[in-house]
Design a protein around this motif. Structure first.
Motif, mmCIF file in Angstrom:
data_model
loop_
_atom_site.group_PDB
_atom_site.id
_atom_site.type_symbol
_atom_site.label_atom_id
_atom_site.label_comp_id
_atom_site.label_asym_id
_atom_site.label_seq_id
_atom_site.Cartn_x
_atom_site.Cartn_y
_atom_site.Cartn_z
ATOM 1 N N THR A 1 -6.481 7.919 -5.287
ATOM 2 C CA THR A 1 -5.930 7.988 -6.640
ATOM 3 C C THR A 1 -5.351 6.670 -7.141
ATOM 4 O O THR A 1 -4.823 6.609 -8.248
ATOM 5 C CB THR A 1 -4.838 9.075 -6.700
ATOM 6 O OG1 THR A 1 -4.376 9.247 -8.034
ATOM 7 C CG2 THR A 1 -3.656 8.691 -5.827
ATOM 8 N N THR A 2 -5.463 5.605 -6.358
ATOM 9 C CA THR A 2 -4.830 4.342 -6.731
ATOM 10 C C THR A 2 -5.420 3.757 -8.017
ATOM 11 O O THR A 2 -4.681 3.305 -8.904
ATOM 12 C CB THR A 2 -4.961 3.316 -5.590
ATOM 13 O OG1 THR A 2 -4.437 3.878 -4.387
ATOM 14 C CG2 THR A 2 -4.209 2.038 -5.914
ATOM 15 N N PHE A 3 -6.737 3.754 -8.144
ATOM 16 C CA PHE A 3 -7.367 3.120 -9.304
ATOM 17 C C PHE A 3 -7.001 3.812 -10.616
ATOM 18 O O PHE A 3 -6.496 3.163 -11.546
ATOM 19 C CB PHE A 3 -8.883 3.073 -9.108
ATOM 20 C CG PHE A 3 -9.596 2.194 -10.095
ATOM 21 C CD1 PHE A 3 -9.762 0.845 -9.854
ATOM 22 C CD2 PHE A 3 -10.095 2.716 -11.274
ATOM 23 C CE1 PHE A 3 -10.407 0.026 -10.767
ATOM 24 C CE2 PHE A 3 -10.748 1.914 -12.197
ATOM 25 C CZ PHE A 3 -10.902 0.560 -11.936
ATOM 26 N N PRO A 4 -7.234 5.132 -10.763
ATOM 27 C CA PRO A 4 -6.849 5.770 -12.030
ATOM 28 C C PRO A 4 -5.351 5.743 -12.286
ATOM 29 O O PRO A 4 -4.913 5.628 -13.438
ATOM 30 C CB PRO A 4 -7.367 7.205 -11.888
ATOM 31 C CG PRO A 4 -7.563 7.423 -10.432
ATOM 32 C CD PRO A 4 -7.914 6.095 -9.875
ATOM 33 N N SER A 5 -4.546 5.828 -11.223
ATOM 34 C CA SER A 5 -3.093 5.760 -11.415
ATOM 35 C C SER A 5 -2.662 4.383 -11.902
ATOM 36 O O SER A 5 -1.727 4.259 -12.704
ATOM 37 C CB SER A 5 -2.370 6.093 -10.104
ATOM 38 O OG SER A 5 -2.633 7.410 -9.693
ATOM 39 N N GLY A 6 -3.340 3.343 -11.440
ATOM 40 C CA GLY A 6 -3.027 1.997 -11.898
ATOM 41 C C GLY A 6 -3.300 1.821 -13.384
ATOM 42 O O GLY A 6 -2.520 1.175 -14.101
ATOM 43 N N SER B 1 -1.137 4.373 7.560
ATOM 44 C CA SER B 1 -2.413 4.670 8.220
ATOM 45 C C SER B 1 -3.087 3.398 8.729
ATOM 46 O O SER B 1 -3.611 3.367 9.855
ATOM 47 C CB SER B 1 -3.346 5.410 7.260
ATOM 48 O OG SER B 1 -3.539 4.672 6.063
ATOM 49 N N SER B 2 -3.086 2.318 7.932
ATOM 50 C CA SER B 2 -3.746 1.082 8.370
ATOM 51 C C SER B 2 -2.999 0.427 9.533
ATOM 52 O O SER B 2 -3.621 -0.168 10.426
ATOM 53 C CB SER B 2 -3.877 0.106 7.200
ATOM 54 O OG SER B 2 -2.610 -0.236 6.675
ATOM 55 N N LEU B 3 -1.666 0.536 9.545
ATOM 56 C CA LEU B 3 -0.902 -0.019 10.665
ATOM 57 C C LEU B 3 -1.212 0.733 11.959
ATOM 58 O O LEU B 3 -1.427 0.117 13.015
ATOM 59 C CB LEU B 3 0.590 0.049 10.356
ATOM 60 C CG LEU B 3 1.529 -0.436 11.472
ATOM 61 C CD1 LEU B 3 1.264 -1.894 11.803
ATOM 62 C CD2 LEU B 3 2.991 -0.235 11.084
ATOM 63 N N LEU B 4 -1.255 2.062 11.897
ATOM 64 C CA LEU B 4 -1.592 2.843 13.092
ATOM 65 C C LEU B 4 -3.027 2.583 13.541
ATOM 66 O O LEU B 4 -3.311 2.525 14.748
ATOM 67 C CB LEU B 4 -1.389 4.342 12.791
ATOM 68 C CG LEU B 4 0.064 4.792 12.597
ATOM 69 C CD1 LEU B 4 0.116 6.265 12.192
ATOM 70 C CD2 LEU B 4 0.875 4.567 13.872
ATOM 71 N N LEU B 5 -3.928 2.411 12.586
ATOM 72 C CA LEU B 5 -5.317 2.102 12.938
ATOM 73 C C LEU B 5 -5.416 0.743 13.632
ATOM 74 O O LEU B 5 -6.265 0.553 14.517
ATOM 75 C CB LEU B 5 -6.193 2.110 11.678
ATOM 76 C CG LEU B 5 -6.536 3.483 11.106
ATOM 77 C CD1 LEU B 5 -7.128 3.355 9.709
ATOM 78 C CD2 LEU B 5 -7.504 4.230 12.023
ATOM 79 N N CYS C 1 0.723 6.324 -2.632
ATOM 80 C CA CYS C 1 -0.544 5.813 -2.105
ATOM 81 C C CYS C 1 -0.325 4.570 -1.242
ATOM 82 O O CYS C 1 -0.937 4.424 -0.172
ATOM 83 C CB CYS C 1 -1.489 5.480 -3.260
ATOM 84 S SG CYS C 1 -2.114 6.913 -4.159
ATOM 85 N N LEU C 2 0.549 3.687 -1.690
ATOM 86 C CA LEU C 2 0.816 2.466 -0.927
ATOM 87 C C LEU C 2 1.476 2.772 0.410
ATOM 88 O O LEU C 2 1.151 2.155 1.432
ATOM 89 C CB LEU C 2 1.694 1.524 -1.753
ATOM 90 C CG LEU C 2 1.036 0.904 -2.989
ATOM 91 C CD1 LEU C 2 2.037 0.079 -3.785
ATOM 92 C CD2 LEU C 2 -0.156 0.052 -2.594
ATOM 93 N N VAL C 3 2.403 3.724 0.416
ATOM 94 C CA VAL C 3 3.023 4.127 1.680
ATOM 95 C C VAL C 3 1.972 4.701 2.626
ATOM 96 O O VAL C 3 1.926 4.358 3.825
ATOM 97 C CB VAL C 3 4.143 5.158 1.424
ATOM 98 C CG1 VAL C 3 4.626 5.763 2.748
ATOM 99 C CG2 VAL C 3 5.318 4.511 0.700
ATOM 100 N N GLY C 4 1.101 5.553 2.101
ATOM 101 C CA GLY C 4 0.051 6.159 2.927
ATOM 102 C C GLY C 4 -0.906 5.129 3.499
ATOM 103 O O GLY C 4 -1.266 5.190 4.684
ATOM 104 N N LEU D 1 -6.040 7.641 5.227
ATOM 105 C CA LEU D 1 -6.404 6.474 4.423
ATOM 106 C C LEU D 1 -7.281 6.872 3.245
ATOM 107 O O LEU D 1 -7.117 6.357 2.128
ATOM 108 C CB LEU D 1 -7.118 5.448 5.302
ATOM 109 C CG LEU D 1 -7.371 4.075 4.682
ATOM 110 C CD1 LEU D 1 -6.054 3.359 4.412
ATOM 111 C CD2 LEU D 1 -8.258 3.229 5.592
ATOM 112 N N GLY D 2 -8.217 7.796 3.469
ATOM 113 C CA GLY D 2 -9.079 8.249 2.385
ATOM 114 C C GLY D 2 -8.293 8.917 1.273
ATOM 115 O O GLY D 2 -8.509 8.637 0.088
#
Length: 461
Positions: A381-386, A354-358, A347-350, A375-376
């Motif tokens: 899945t970041t919150f439940p995975s955390g 995506s934010s850098l290209l944006l 998720c962090l890589v994604g 980005l979506g």
């Protein structure tokens, strides 16, 4: 010759070492809370009730946006004067998360969630008939408080019910929330939208005439509010039914737990438990704040900065939340194959890519569509995975869950407000993309720091 106190101290140290080794995997000590049902079937009953609670929670939260205009006419106010009900609900949500964290450790969780859902249902039923602005704000604040209890308690109960197998179930819990948030505007606008030939001004006029002769803050005339208000009644019925399921669970059996405990039956905590929970709350502050800010302002950004028309800007907004929901659905199955740490890294890589290209191609429409979708999915899945990740290293109690849920709620309040303020001060700058990239970099640095802190723990002795 050691004294009795020294012998007692050495014995306590030895017991602590054995318990710690058991928790870290040297031994396996699984104890289950006493309950009438301990089968997987019963756990599935609990999980389905929790999924349903997340579904109606998403519906109750998202219905406010598409019905805000009709809600304003229902209380004879304009939208700008009514916008502070969001602050009231968010404040209640944060307070409810803290309250739920305290109560969850001392009150039966099924009863607590059932009562919270009952309060939410009452708030949904009361909203269409509320004719006083301040009373409506108080009602929304109480609904927000009950929602905070449900959010905190639901996450902990999933962990309590499934233990080490909780990963996919946490993903399903949060996917249900996203599904409810997606369905609610459909109920409000497509099912109970304004009838052909009847517009909002007619409703507002009727509302004004009726309210002028009304003394009580509640009116029971079904003709005095717009048809979209019936969405609150329908959602209230759904919430009521879900609350009944938790009362049934309460009377049928006491809660069970699949979590690892020590030999004396106590839950085991990492020596750096408080540090981990604090850092995770900070992680969620920036992650959730960025998620909500992007979803709230991408329409305005696409229209005013990237030069899109309203239809395409609205489509870009829908794409973000659509891929967000799809990502959470896929994560239910992916979490059964990959560990929470690997999911978070992906998720962090994604989000970084995506934010850098944006940011680099902030006005390029194909990049906007492609990277918004990426980005979506990456944020989904970041919150439940955390939550699943930190549960591997320490016990997440109700109080612990309250801390990081409040952190997420504060991020949801602060970062979108910051973007909104800066939009009025700084012109012709991709502020939203600066925020998305900055938060993604910060969370990408913070997660390895948390991992380093917990990896430094060694089995004592």
């Amino acid at each position: 010759m050691p004294t009795m106190e020294e012998q007692h101290f050495e014995k306590e140290q030895q017991n602590s070492t054995e318990e710690y080794k058991a928790f870290r995997g040297s031994e396996k000590v699984d104890t289950v809370r006493p309950g009438r049902y301990k089968s997987d079937r019963w756990r599935w009953f609990v999980s389905i009730a929790l999924y349903a609670s997340a579904l109606v929670l998403g519906m109750a939260i998202s219905v406010l946006g598409p019905t805000l205009e009709d809600l304003a006419s229902n209380v004879n106010e304009n939208i700008s004067n009514l916008s502070y009900i969001f602050v009231g609900r968010s404040s209640g949500y944060a307070g409810g998360s803290l309250l739920g964290g305290i109560l969850f450790d001392i009150v039966n969780p099924h009863m607590l969630l059932g009562l919270s859902l009952l309060i939410t249902s009452s708030g949904m039923f009361g909203t269409p008939f509320c004719k006083n602005t301040w009373l409506l704000t108080a009602l929304m604040s109480s609904v927000g408080m009950s929602m905070g209890v449900i959010d905190t308690g639901g996450n902990v109960l999933i962990l309590d019910t499934w233990g080490e197998q909780a990963g996919p179930h946490l993903q399903a819990f949060h996917f249900s929330f996203a599904a409810g948030a997606f369905v609610s505007p459909i109920i409000a606008k497509l099912l109970f939208g304004h009838k052909p030939g009847k517009n909002a001004s007619t409703d507002a006029t009727t509302m004004s005439e009726n309210s002028s002769s009304t003394i009580l803050p509640f009116s029971h005339s079904t003709r005095s509010f717009p048809t979209s208000m019936w969405a609150y009644v329908v959602i209230g019925v759904f919430v009521l039914l879900v609350s009944l399921s938790f009362f049934i669970l309460y009377f049928c059996s006491s809660p069970i737990s699949s979590r690892k405990k020590t030999a004396n039956g106590k839950q085991v905590f990492s020596k750096r438990h408080n540090t981990l929970i604090f850092l995770l709350s900070l992680f969620f502050f920036f992650y959730v704040g960025s998620e909500v800010a992007y979803g709230s302002f991408i329409f305005t950004y696409a229209k005013d900065y990237a030069g899109m028309d309203q239809a395409r800007a609205a489509g870009l907004n829908s794409l973000f939340w659509g891929t967000f929901a799809v990502g959470r659905g896929l994560a239910i199955f992916i979490a059964a194959c990959l560990s929470p740490g690997i999911l978070i890294l992906l998720c962090l890589v994604g989000t970084n890519v995506s934010s850098l290209l944006l940011l680099l191609f902030s006005r390029n429409e194909p990049v906007l569509w492609t990277c918004t979708a990426l980005l979506g999915v990456s944020m989904s899945t970041t919150f439940p995975s955390g939550i699943s990740w930190v549960e591997q290293y320490t016990t997440v109690t109700g109080r612990s869950a309250a801390v990081f849920v409040v952190g997420a709620a504060l991020g949801e309040m602060v970062l979108p407000a910051l973007v909104g303020f800066l939009l009025g001060q700084v012109q012709n700058q991709p502020l939203l993309m600066y925020l998305a990239f900055g938060t993604s970099v910060f969370t990408s640095v913070l997660f390895p720091v948390m991992y380093k802190i917990i990896s430094q723990e060694r089995v004592p002795g």
